[in-house]
Design an enzyme around this catalytic site. Structure first.
Site, PDB file in Angstrom:
ATOM      1  CE  LYS A  13     -53.007   7.868 -91.805  1.00  0.00           C
ATOM      2  NZ  LYS A  13     -52.727   6.742 -92.677  1.00  0.00           N
ATOM      3  NE  ARG A 127     -52.986  -2.348 -90.042  1.00  0.00           N
ATOM      4  CZ  ARG A 127     -53.321  -1.106 -90.328  1.00  0.00           C
ATOM      5  NH1 ARG A 127     -52.731  -0.102 -89.716  1.00  0.00           N
ATOM      6  NH2 ARG A 127     -54.227  -0.846 -91.254  1.00  0.00           N
ATOM      7  NE  ARG A 133     -56.520  -2.937 -88.094  1.00  0.00           N
ATOM      8  CZ  ARG A 133     -56.007  -1.728 -88.187  1.00  0.00           C
ATOM      9  NH1 ARG A 133     -55.203  -1.420 -89.167  1.00  0.00           N
ATOM     10  NH2 ARG A 133     -56.322  -0.818 -87.306  1.00  0.00           N
TER      11      ARG A 133
END
Length: 187
Positions: A13, A127, A133
């Protein structure tokens, strides 16, 4: 043009929102980016959000609605916007409807990226490795997918009943998905 882009965590997105918004000349508004900036800057909001997202949960509606209302009131949103990561609950849909009605606006289309769950889990793990992250562990990712299925997926039915839903295959090369999205938006 007022658009929403939806899909499970890791569907692409954010990547697609930036490309589509740039093409349309409107801002891409990502609640996730707003939250991450607050976490990085260790604001009061950021500390609250960090605790919530570390557990794989969604930020409460009242916090998210207030942030979105403030952002949509900014001058760069006058020609339109693309919301990424909002709304995520029926309560947020109602809040957004109210915000837009006050401004004499409405949503033009809701773009839903459809993806393979296992492929998305692998994409998010990669990712997490690249971007560092901490919120993207496999357990947290799967919990976020479960929360999405439980709380956000029902919005698809809401927007489908309003004739606003546009489902787009989110698998494949980034540029292929972008082309599919732009073709749908401009149709």
């Amino acid at each position: 043009m007022q658009l929403i882009i939806m899909g499970p965590p890791g569907a692409g997105k954010g990547t697609q929102a930036a490309k589509i918004a740039d093409e349309l000349g409107v801002p891409a508004i990502s609640t996730g980016d707003i939250f991450r900036a607050n976490i990085k800057n260790e604001t009061e909001l950021g500390l609250k959000v960090k605790e919530i997202t570390a557990a794989g949960q969604y930020v409460p509606d009242e916090i998210t609605n207030a942030i979105v209302a403030d952002r949509l009131a900014q001058p760069d949103c006058e020609p339109g916007f693309l919301l990424d990561g909002y709304p995520r609950t029926v309560g947020q849909v109602e809040a957004l409807d109210g915000m837009l009605a006050e401004a004499g606006r409405s949503i033009d289309a809701v773009l839903v990226l459809t993806v393979d769950t296992d492929a998305v889990v692998q994409r998010l793990l990669k990712r997490a490795e690249i971007e560092g992250r901490a919120d993207d562990t496999e357990d947290v990712i799967r919990e976020r997918m479960a929360v999405y299925a439980r709380e956000t997926a029902p919005l698809v039915d809401v927007y489908r009943s309003r004739g606003l839903l546009r489902e787009i295959d989110g698998m494949g090369a980034v540029d292929e998905v972008t082309t599919r999205l732009l073709t749908t938006v401009k149709a």
